[in-house]
Design a protein around this motif. Structure first.
Motif: not given
Length: 214
Positions: A46-49, A107-110, A119-121
């Motif tokens: 996961h890339r935030l930028s 797991h929630a983030a994924e 990113e929101e989670m």
């Protein structure tokens, strides 16, 4: 317990400790720079930028329930706002088993990521960590509430968060971290090198500036 038995047990324990140490050392030493680079950032990481030139890459192995990660979070967010797409910022999961809801949070983030809302989670979990963190009871219902607030398909979110596929994805991140020598969170890597200073805004900024200037 006889003296001979005590001595024997001490020898066995020492041998086991030594063997584990050798295994860890050999495992780390066996990694080529290419293998280490591939483990740091996977295709599905996961890339935030993302920097167009790909020059400066910051990777953070984190646990959403980790107090040190929460302490570093404001500095990280300040740096992300400051540098934007001049740097690539990558988040990797590294849940600590002793934290009661670390895996549930990952797991929630994924599961949110599978609906385009990683990113929101990520932000929500850190922004509310003092509410749900370090609770012995499951916080799954709390995370489902966050998903609902974000407008996610709740049935899909629940199914994904409980799925073997999501569990395997989180464990794969943690396995990469272990192979790279990560032992705790947060652990940062900047341009492939482990960042060994305290992760304050000032120290991370200095390292990023050095990378951008090189």
């Amino acid at each position: 317990m006889s003296t001979n038995l005590k001595v024997t047990l001490a020898i066995v324990v020492a041998a086991v400790v030594a063997l584990v140490g050798v295994m860890v050392v050999n495992r780390d030493d066996d990694l080529t720079p290419q293998a280490a680079s591939e483990m740091l950032v996977r295709g599905d990481s996961h890339r935030l930028s993302s920097a167009a030139d790909g020059k400066t890459t910051v990777v953070e192995f984190l646990d959403f329930e980790c107090e040190s990660c929460l302490a570093a979070y404001p500095a990280v967010e300040k740096l992300r706002a400051e540098y934007g797409d001049r740097i690539t910022y990558v988040v990797r999961y590294f849940p600590i088993p002793s934290h009661p809801n670390a895996y549930n949070a990952a797991h929630a983030a994924e599961a949110a990521a599978r609906q385009g809302k990683f990113e929101e989670m990520y932000k929500k979990l850190f922004d509310t960590a003092t509410v749900w963190g370090h609770q012995q009871q499951s916080q799954v219902a709390v995370f489902e509430g966050y998903a609902q607030e974000m407008g996610l398909d709740l049935a899909r979110f629940k199914a994904d968060a409980a799925s073997a596929e999501v569990a395997a994805r989180v464990k794969a991140d943690a396995a990469d971290g272990e192979s790279l020598g990560v032992r705790g969170t947060p652990t940062f890597f900047i341009d492939g090198a482990e960042f060994d200073d305290r992760p304050s805004y000032e120290s991370l900024k200095a390292a990023i500036d050095r990378s951008l200037a090189s």
